[in-house]
Motif scaffolding. Structure first.
Motif, short mmCIF file in Angstrom:
data_model
loop_
_atom_site.label_atom_id
_atom_site.label_comp_id
_atom_site.label_asym_id
_atom_site.label_seq_id
_atom_site.Cartn_x
_atom_site.Cartn_y
_atom_site.Cartn_z
N PHE A 43 29.60 -13.95 9.20
CA PHE A 43 29.40 -13.34 8.44
C PHE A 43 27.57 -12.98 8.08
CE2 PHE A 43 27.50 -11.92 3.95
CZ PHE A 43 28.25 -10.56 4.28
N GLY A 44 27.03 -14.62 8.29
CA GLY A 44 25.42 -14.09 8.74
C GLY A 44 25.18 -13.77 9.96
N LEU A 45 25.48 -13.52 10.99
CA LEU A 45 25.12 -13.66 12.72
C LEU A 45 25.89 -12.08 12.45
CD1 LEU A 45 27.15 -15.96 14.40
CD2 LEU A 45 24.45 -15.90 14.09
N VAL A 46 26.65 -11.50 11.74
CA VAL A 46 26.65 -10.29 11.78
C VAL A 46 25.48 -9.00 10.93
CG1 VAL A 46 28.20 -8.20 10.78
CG2 VAL A 46 29.22 -10.19 11.90
N TYR A 85 21.04 -5.62 10.51
CA TYR A 85 20.19 -4.96 9.06
C TYR A 85 18.48 -6.04 9.22
CZ TYR A 85 23.84 -3.31 6.89
OH TYR A 85 24.88 -2.25 6.17
N LYS A 86 18.53 -6.62 10.67
CA LYS A 86 17.37 -7.33 11.61
C LYS A 86 16.10 -6.60 10.45
CE LYS A 86 17.43 -5.51 15.84
NZ LYS A 86 17.92 -6.33 17.69
N ALA A 87 16.03 -5.38 10.42
CA ALA A 87 15.23 -5.20 10.59
C ALA A 87 14.22 -4.62 8.76
CB ALA A 87 15.01 -3.16 11.21
N ILE A 88 15.24 -5.54 8.14
CA ILE A 88 14.88 -5.73 6.34
C ILE A 88 15.32 -6.93 6.00
CG2 ILE A 88 16.57 -5.23 4.22
CD1 ILE A 88 18.03 -3.03 5.31
N ALA A 89 14.01 -7.68 5.69
CA ALA A 89 13.66 -9.02 5.64
C ALA A 89 14.44 -9.51 4.65
CB ALA A 89 11.98 -8.97 5.40
N PHE A 90 14.53 -8.77 3.60
CA PHE A 90 15.41 -8.89 2.21
C PHE A 90 16.28 -9.50 3.49
CE2 PHE A 90 19.61 -8.87 -0.39
CZ PHE A 90 19.17 -10.09 -0.75
N ALA A 91 17.51 -9.00 3.88
CA ALA A 91 18.85 -9.44 4.19
C ALA A 91 19.00 -10.30 6.24
CB ALA A 91 19.49 -8.20 5.09
N LEU A 114 18.59 -13.53 3.82
CA LEU A 114 19.33 -14.26 3.66
C LEU A 114 20.32 -14.71 4.78
CD1 LEU A 114 21.04 -13.62 0.98
CD2 LEU A 114 22.37 -11.74 1.17
N ALA A 115 20.40 -14.03 5.15
CA ALA A 115 21.70 -13.77 6.72
C ALA A 115 20.93 -15.60 7.74
CB ALA A 115 21.50 -13.15 7.60
N ASP A 116 19.71 -15.97 7.67
CA ASP A 116 19.08 -16.85 8.16
C ASP A 116 19.78 -18.12 7.21
OD1 ASP A 116 18.36 -15.79 10.17
OD2 ASP A 116 16.55 -15.90 9.64
N ILE A 117 19.47 -17.74 5.29
CA ILE A 117 19.89 -19.44 5.17
C ILE A 117 21.07 -19.66 5.10
CG2 ILE A 117 20.21 -19.30 2.03
CD1 ILE A 117 17.86 -17.76 2.04
N LEU A 118 22.60 -18.63 4.94
CA LEU A 118 23.37 -18.47 5.02
C LEU A 118 24.41 -18.99 6.64
CD1 LEU A 118 25.10 -15.48 3.86
CD2 LEU A 118 25.23 -17.56 3.27
N ILE A 119 23.53 -18.66 7.57
CA ILE A 119 24.06 -19.19 8.59
C ILE A 119 23.72 -21.20 9.29
CG2 ILE A 119 23.58 -19.11 11.69
CD1 ILE A 119 22.53 -16.66 10.79
N ILE A 120 22.19 -21.34 8.54
CA ILE A 120 21.60 -22.39 8.83
C ILE A 120 23.07 -22.81 7.41
CG2 ILE A 120 19.76 -24.30 8.14
CD1 ILE A 120 17.98 -21.88 8.12
N SER A 121 22.86 -22.53 6.50
CA SER A 121 23.84 -23.29 5.41
C SER A 121 25.20 -23.44 5.72
CB SER A 121 23.90 -22.55 4.23
OG SER A 121 22.32 -22.61 3.56
N SER A 122 25.82 -22.99 7.12
CA SER A 122 26.79 -22.76 7.29
C SER A 122 27.09 -23.99 8.19
CB SER A 122 27.65 -21.64 8.52
OG SER A 122 26.47 -21.63 9.10
N ILE A 123 26.00 -24.84 8.71
CA ILE A 123 26.76 -25.85 9.60
C ILE A 123 26.81 -26.92 8.86
CG2 ILE A 123 25.22 -27.35 11.42
CD1 ILE A 123 25.87 -24.53 12.03
#
Length: 644
Positions: A392-395, A400-406, A409-418
């Motif tokens: 989900f975080g990668l998608v 939405y890589k142009a939107i800083a908030f998204a 949030l995605a990076d936090i989810l990706i890191i937290s998934s590990i």
């Protein structure tokens, strides 16, 4: 971490001010200060530059924005915009403003008039549609109405709860017209009914005055519609609607033509003028004497060498950048600049929930970047959910890589998934107990404990509290460090005393639980005797109350176990309930829906509680905040056109 800042002063000939400002603006490294206010008049009198040009450019930008509000949005054309940037880039400020005014003269009146005409036509279509609804109400009772020639039709819309008012209206209209009227009612919807009234035109003024006096919603057909058969009225309405729609289409085409002609240049021109406005707006911070200018500000030490070189290349020795000595008070006013590794930067987003740290405080972002994923992983602790959160975080990051908030949030989810996947392996969980049931995975046995969360509730609780002790103690140690650096003796006494007293309480609990030798009771007494007076000296009587609050903060980490337990129980319920249905497909659907619900909860609830543990339990031990964020004097990144 927070970067070391240097306070600098830029001095040069007054005639070079404009070019120096352009150079510094392109460098984008200096956080400006108000030089005329900071330098005493006894040392040198510095005046300020007049801001007439800034106000003039602001007015032009506002007029361009108004034009954009009337033009249809079209896609950005990067090639064409780059051509305009090249042609406009060589113009002076005056030339750019003159070009903008020329385009405004060409477009402003035309686009405003076309937009107003379009709005008027759209309103007329709305009104015509309203008349159609009126006729739709009247037509079913057409046979009950008299010949409309010489009569006027009006409709009263009345709320159902005020239906009794119709008797009053009927009686008064009868008095006005001498009973020469007809009235019938029909339901519009569950809350409204319509009273349709026909009366001789000669009583029109008196009837409408009365209706207005009783505050009833009246819908009237235009005069040129009355006296005509219904089919003619419908035809007239449709004809006028079609004519208005054709005019709107014609206006849209004309506006689109104007947009195709001018849009790309206007986007570039507006951005360039906004940059100039931002640049000129900073002039109020610059000091001017008879022959020189003075610019003051803060710069990250890592950027100082490059900025000095850029100024030297442009002006040689005519313009000087010198480092100023700073006092303790100056350092309190220094801006703070985060410059963290890539894996910490997403968590700076969470730091926006509080004011920036003071310049010499510890930047908690790296600590947040370590403990937030750890807490998240402990609470979710499932390989299946971890993989889905990662996906989900990668998608989200890709789409939405142009939107800083998204992106954050995605990076936090990706890191937290590990850590979620790691603790899922430790707990033996793959969509709850599905992996263990299928024989794919089993809880790890470590330190003599099988880390099945359902069976190992007490070890999990102890583990959560132990993390709380570590986290809170880390906060107190940072608080001691901050107090030493900032030379706050009372805070130093309070934090040191708190650390000693909480240590004593923990050792005492260990003695009572039989895990610490009884002989440890003697050092505990010494620690308490030393720590409590320190707390009283540092924070007064309320400091002793804070001791119990800190104990409560540590116990609050029990939520790591409790929320994780709730998650695994819901996952197990999904598996059991899914397997309880005789029809496999129904069981699968039920299980998938429950797991989906658990996944959504797993992304939100642990995130919220991880943030809370940091902002309340952890930050309260050392964080003061109230710092000033670093805002360099620079051109903003290129953005897309309005509405995109």
């Amino acid at each position: 971490m927070l970067q070391k800042m240097e306070r600098i002063q830029v001095i040069g000939p007054k005639k070079d001010l404009g070019q120096v400002v352009d150079t510094l603006y392109r460098a984008g490294t200096i956080h400006l200060e108000d030089a005329p206010a900071l330098i005493p008049h006894e040392e040198i009198f510095l005046g300020r530059l007049k801001q007439d040009e800034t106000e003039d450019i602001a007015g032009v930008i506002g007029r361009i924005s108004a034009i954009f509000s009337t033009l249809p949005v079209i896609g950005d054309d990067p090639v064409l915009q780059e051509q305009f940037r090249a042609s406009l880039g060589s113009m002076t400020h005056t030339g750019l403003v003159a070009r903008a005014r020329a385009i405004i003269r060409t477009l402003e009146t035309t686009t405003r008039d076309l937009s107003a005409k379009k709005a008027e036509l759209s309103l007329s279509i709305t009104t015509l549609n309203r008349y159609v609804k009126v006729l739709d109400i009247i037509q079913p009772v057409e046979r009950e109405l008299p010949d409309l020639d010489g009569f006027e039709v009006t409709i009263l819309l009345i709320q159902e709860e005020h239906r009794d008012v119709i008797d009053l209206i009927r009686k008064e209209i009868g008095t006005i017209t001498g009973d020469r009227f007809e009235m019938t009612a029909t339901t519009v919807d569950a809350d409204t009914f319509a009273a349709i009234m026909v009366f001789p035109k000669r009583f029109s003024e008196q009837v409408h005055s009365f209706i207005y006096s009783v505050n009833v919603n009246e819908v009237r057909l235009p005069k040129d519609y009355t006296g005509k058969p219904f089919y003619e009225m419908y035809a007239l309405l449709e004809e006028r609607k079609a004519r208005a729609q054709e005019e709107i289409v014609s206006i849209d085409k004309e506006l689109l033509t104007l947009s195709n002609t001018w849009y790309q240049e206007l986007v570039v021109l507006q951005k360039r003028l906004e940059d100039i406005h931002g640049e000129l707006g900073a002039y109020r911070n610059f000091g001017l004497s008879e022959y020189t200018f003075v610019i003051m500000g803060w710069i990250p030490k890592k950027y100082l060498k490059g900025t000095r070189q850029a100024v030297k290349d442009a002006f040689g020795e005519r313009v000087v950048i010198q480092i100023l000595p700073v006092t303790e008070k100056d350092m309190e006013e220094a801006p703070v600049f985060y410059d963290n590794p890539w894996w910490v930067k997403p968590f700076e987003f969470i730091m926006q929930l509080v004011s920036p740290p003071r310049y010499r405080e510890v930047d908690p972002s790296p600590i947040l970047a370590i403990f937030f994923p750890l807490f998240f992983g402990i609470m979710v602790g499932d390989i299946g959910y971890g993989l889905l959160i990662l996906a989900f975080g990668l998608v989200i990051r890709y789409r939405y890589k142009a939107i800083a908030f998204a992106k954050n949030l995605a990076d936090i989810l990706i890191i937290s998934s590990i850590p979620t996947i790691f603790f899922g392996y430790l707990f033996g969980e793959f969509f709850g107990d599905l992996g263990e049931t299928m024989g794919w995975i089993h809880p790890v046995n470590f330190l003599g404990i099988t880390w099945n969360r359902v069976d190992a509730m007490i070890p999990m609780l102890i583990f959560a509290i132990a993390i709380g002790v570590l986290h809170v103690f880390l906060g107190l140690i940072i608080g001691i460090r901050n107090a030493l650096i900032l030379k706050k003796k009372k805070h130093l006494l309070e934090k040191t005393g708190m650390l000693l007293v909480i240590t004593g309480i923990l050792v005492l609990v260990g003695v009572l639980a039989g895990v610490v030798p009884e002989v440890a009771i003697y050092p505990v007494v010494v620690i308490m005797v030393v720590g409590l007076p320190m707390i009283l000296l540092g924070a007064g009587v309320f400091g002793t109350i804070e001791v119990m609050s800190t104990v409560g903060n540590i116990l609050s980490y029990a939520r790591l176990m409790a929320i994780g337990m709730a998650s695994v129980i819901l996952a197990m319920v999904a598996n059991r309930l899914g397997g309880a249905f005789e029809i496999a497909i129904i069981g699968i659907i039920v299980a998938v829906l429950l797991h989906a619900l658990n996944l959504v909860l797993a992304m939100f609830s642990p995130s919220i509680h991880s943030v809370r543990l940091h902002l309340v339990e952890f930050f309260s031990k050392f964080y003061e905040g109230g710092g000033m964020a670093y805002h360099p004097f620079k051109r903003e990144a290129e953005t897309k056109g309005p509405g995109q």
